[in-house]
Design a protein around this motif. Structure first.
Motif, PDB file in Angstrom:
ATOM      1  N   ASP A  78      32.679  37.903  12.435  1.00 18.71           N
ATOM      2  CA  ASP A  78      33.361  36.599  12.423  1.00 18.71           C
ATOM      3  C   ASP A  78      33.067  35.802  11.149  1.00 18.71           C
ATOM      4  O   ASP A  78      33.375  34.617  11.066  1.00 18.71           O
ATOM      5  CB  ASP A  78      32.970  35.783  13.648  1.00 18.71           C
ATOM      6  N   ALA A  79      32.486  36.462  10.149  1.00 17.13           N
ATOM      7  CA  ALA A  79      32.183  35.758   8.893  1.00 17.13           C
ATOM      8  C   ALA A  79      33.460  35.356   8.159  1.00 17.13           C
ATOM      9  O   ALA A  79      33.463  34.403   7.375  1.00 17.13           O
ATOM     10  CB  ALA A  79      31.321  36.633   7.995  1.00 17.13           C
ATOM     11  N   ALA A  80      34.541  36.084   8.407  1.00 13.70           N
ATOM     12  CA  ALA A  80      35.824  35.749   7.780  1.00 13.70           C
ATOM     13  C   ALA A  80      36.943  36.498   8.479  1.00 13.70           C
ATOM     14  O   ALA A  80      36.758  37.623   8.943  1.00 13.70           O
ATOM     15  CB  ALA A  80      35.817  36.115   6.302  1.00 13.70           C
ATOM     16  N   THR A  81      38.091  35.863   8.544  1.00 12.10           N
ATOM     17  CA  THR A  81      39.336  36.534   8.918  1.00 12.10           C
ATOM     18  C   THR A  81      40.323  36.274   7.794  1.00 12.10           C
ATOM     19  O   THR A  81      40.527  35.123   7.393  1.00 12.10           O
ATOM     20  CB  THR A  81      39.904  35.994  10.240  1.00 12.10           C
ATOM     21  N   VAL A  82      40.898  37.331   7.267  1.00  6.73           N
ATOM     22  CA  VAL A  82      41.801  37.173   6.127  1.00  6.73           C
ATOM     23  C   VAL A  82      43.131  37.851   6.418  1.00  6.73           C
ATOM     24  O   VAL A  82      43.243  38.695   7.304  1.00  6.73           O
ATOM     25  CB  VAL A  82      41.204  37.767   4.829  1.00  6.73           C
ATOM     26  N   ILE A  83      44.112  37.461   5.630  1.00  7.77           N
ATOM     27  CA  ILE A  83      45.420  38.115   5.656  1.00  7.77           C
ATOM     28  C   ILE A  83      45.605  38.812   4.314  1.00  7.77           C
ATOM     29  O   ILE A  83      45.427  38.199   3.259  1.00  7.77           O
ATOM     30  CB  ILE A  83      46.551  37.108   5.903  1.00  7.77           C
ATOM     31  N   GLY A  84      45.938  40.098   4.362  1.00  5.84           N
ATOM     32  CA  GLY A  84      46.232  40.852   3.153  1.00  5.84           C
ATOM     33  C   GLY A  84      47.704  41.213   3.123  1.00  5.84           C
ATOM     34  O   GLY A  84      48.248  41.692   4.117  1.00  5.84           O
ATOM     35  N   VAL A  85      48.355  40.964   1.981  1.00  5.86           N
ATOM     36  CA  VAL A  85      49.796  41.215   1.855  1.00  5.86           C
ATOM     37  C   VAL A  85      50.060  42.091   0.641  1.00  5.86           C
ATOM     38  O   VAL A  85      49.519  41.852  -0.441  1.00  5.86           O
ATOM     39  CB  VAL A  85      50.577  39.891   1.718  1.00  5.86           C
ATOM     40  N   ASN A  86      50.891  43.101   0.844  1.00  6.77           N
ATOM     41  CA  ASN A  86      51.357  43.915  -0.269  1.00  6.77           C
ATOM     42  C   ASN A  86      52.755  43.465  -0.647  1.00  6.77           C
ATOM     43  O   ASN A  86      53.706  43.590   0.140  1.00  6.77           O
ATOM     44  CB  ASN A  86      51.381  45.397   0.117  1.00  6.77           C
ATOM     45  N   LEU A  87      52.872  42.910  -1.851  1.00  5.99           N
ATOM     46  CA  LEU A  87      54.152  42.408  -2.341  1.00  5.99           C
ATOM     47  C   LEU A  87      54.769  43.490  -3.223  1.00  5.99           C
ATOM     48  O   LEU A  87      54.517  43.568  -4.422  1.00  5.99           O
ATOM     49  CB  LEU A  87      53.927  41.113  -3.136  1.00  5.99           C
ATOM     50  N   ALA A  88      55.553  44.374  -2.599  1.00  5.58           N
ATOM     51  CA  ALA A  88      56.143  45.502  -3.308  1.00  5.58           C
ATOM     52  C   ALA A  88      57.577  45.200  -3.710  1.00  5.58           C
ATOM     53  O   ALA A  88      58.152  44.185  -3.321  1.00  5.58           O
ATOM     54  CB  ALA A  88      56.089  46.751  -2.430  1.00  5.58           C
ATOM     55  N   ARG A  89      58.170  46.115  -4.463  1.00  3.14           N
ATOM     56  CA  ARG A  89      59.545  45.913  -4.912  1.00  3.14           C
ATOM     57  C   ARG A  89      60.536  45.921  -3.744  1.00  3.14           C
ATOM     58  O   ARG A  89      61.458  45.124  -3.711  1.00  3.14           O
ATOM     59  CB  ARG A  89      59.922  47.003  -5.916  1.00  3.14           C
ATOM     60  N   GLY A  90      60.323  46.828  -2.790  1.00  2.00           N
ATOM     61  CA  GLY A  90      61.307  46.992  -1.735  1.00  2.00           C
ATOM     62  C   GLY A  90      60.917  46.462  -0.382  1.00  2.00           C
ATOM     63  O   GLY A  90      61.709  46.530   0.563  1.00  2.00           O
ATOM     64  N   SER A  91      59.697  45.939  -0.257  1.00  2.00           N
ATOM     65  CA  SER A  91      59.248  45.462   1.055  1.00  2.00           C
ATOM     66  C   SER A  91      58.026  44.573   0.898  1.00  2.00           C
ATOM     67  O   SER A  91      57.406  44.523  -0.169  1.00  2.00           O
ATOM     68  CB  SER A  91      58.903  46.644   1.965  1.00  2.00           C
TER      69      SER A  91
END
Length: 383
Positions: A78-91
């Motif tokens: 519970d030290a951190a909750t993060v959101i990771g996003v891959n910003l690709a060309r097609g999606s």
């Protein structure tokens, strides 16, 4: 160059946090051995991480030996909750992840990001969906990680001029996202982030130096040297999409560069018929004709040569191969392995490892892994 005390302190804290992410339940004495820091330094760092709610110590298990049992140390989930996003060309793909590397939710938006307006809207949509999913489970999100094509500046949160995306030039995606959600944002090259994720939570926890290659929407690489991301002087090391595939590049390369589209087009031409997209090829995997198998083997042979070329330059312990082409199976991978091993300066010393066939999942979890580490580091350094 002699590091300043503050730089040295930060580096030491980073080594401990990264080791605990990759190897939870590591006692202090083992932390000292693996980081080559003194026991006093390790005790000070661990005590600080515990005070900040980043790490915790567990009761030592009885070993039957005389003396005090070693007490395992781990990063708190519970030290951190993060959101990771891959910003690709097609999606645009995203994942919410705990500090222990556990995926909590995911989201995918299969819409092209040709312009910065498209990319911004799709990124915001995916992030908001994940925040909502976390909120429904009473989980607070602490930070956002974004994986994107290079060149970029991680410190400024700016994407400069990725190949084939002219409208993204000088794209301040970090600042825009931070203003929108009021959370710290950490930008990283997509391939670098995915490699870092493998170092923290995946197959490469015990490997100090490796190259993670991606054969999917394009050809790229993430490079980890001595446990740290190597991004080069201008933030775009590993951009190997200009490497020459001799058998498939008789014509000038257009904006698709060395993508799956390039290879599939060549496969169709070679076979003298249109079998469709890469997914269509993969669906026919169980009924490959001898001729089709030969062509797929040739693809593996070409990419094995490129993998060896990159390996010969950096001299890693291992090379990890990722991407949808792995779904071609042994026909592809064995051809790649044979070509790779025959082209190495080091003989068979460098390991070749099969990685993740879903490149975009690897990129989003990699962005989350980078955000976890960066957020915990920023929290630790405010002490």
């Amino acid at each position: 160059m002699i590091s300043k005390p503050s730089d040295l302190k930060g580096k030491n804290i980073g080594r401990v946090i990264q080791l605990l992410l990759a190897k939870p339940d590591t006692p202090r004495v083992e932390l000292a051995r693996q980081t080559e820091l003194t026991k006093t330094t390790i005790s000070s760092i661990v005590a600080s991480l515990i005070d900040l709610g980043i790490a915790e110590e567990l009761s030592g298990e009885k070993t039957g030996l005389v003396g005090k049992a070693p007490i395992p140390v781990r990063i708190r989930s519970d030290a951190a909750t993060v959101i990771g996003v891959n910003l690709a060309r097609g999606s645009t793909t995203g994942v919410a992840m705990s500090a222990s590397g556990k995926p909590l939710a995911s989201s995918v938006k299969s819409v092209a990001n040709k312009t910065r307006a498209d990319a911004t809207a799709n990124l915001f949509d995916v992030v908001q969906r994940l925040i909502n999913k976390c909120y429904r489970n009473e989980i607070r999100v602490d930070a956002i990680g974004i994986g994107a094509p290079s060149p970029l500046d991680k410190e400024k949160g700016v994407i400069y001029s990725p190949f084939g995306l002219s409208d993204w030039r000088n794209f301040s995606i970090g600042e825009i996202t931070e203003k929108k959600f009021g959370l710290p944002v950490f930008l990283v090259n997509d391939g670098d982030g995915a490699a870092f994720g493998m170092k923290c939570f995946g197959k490469c926890r015990d490997i100090s130096s490796f190259i993670s290659l991606y054969f999917d929407e394009g050809i790229g690489a993430g490079i980890i040297l001595k446990d740290e991301i190597y991004s080069g002087s201008f933030g775009y090391s590993g951009e190997i999409s200009y490497a020459l595939l001799k058998s498939f590049c008789d014509e000038p390369i257009d904006d698709s560069s060395l993508s799956l589209d390039t290879i599939v087009s060549a496969l169709n031409s070679e076979l003298g018929e249109n079998l469709g997209s890469i997914d269509d090829f993969l669906c026919k995997g169980s009924v490959f004709s001898r001729r089709m198998a030969s062509v797929i083997g040739r693809v593996g042979d070409e990419l094995g040569r490129i993998a060896a070329l990159v390996s010969n330059i950096f001299g890693p312990e291992a090379v990890v191969v990722n991407g949808k082409l792995l779904d071609f199976g042994e026909i592809f991978f064995e051809a790649l392995r044979t070509s790779f091993e025959s082209s190495l300066f080091s003989g068979d010393q460098v390991r070749l490892i099969g990685g993740n066939s879903d490149q975009f999942e690897a990129f989003s979890t990699g962005a989350a892994s980078y955000a976890i580490f960066s957020y915990l580091m920023s929290k630790a350094l405010t002490d």
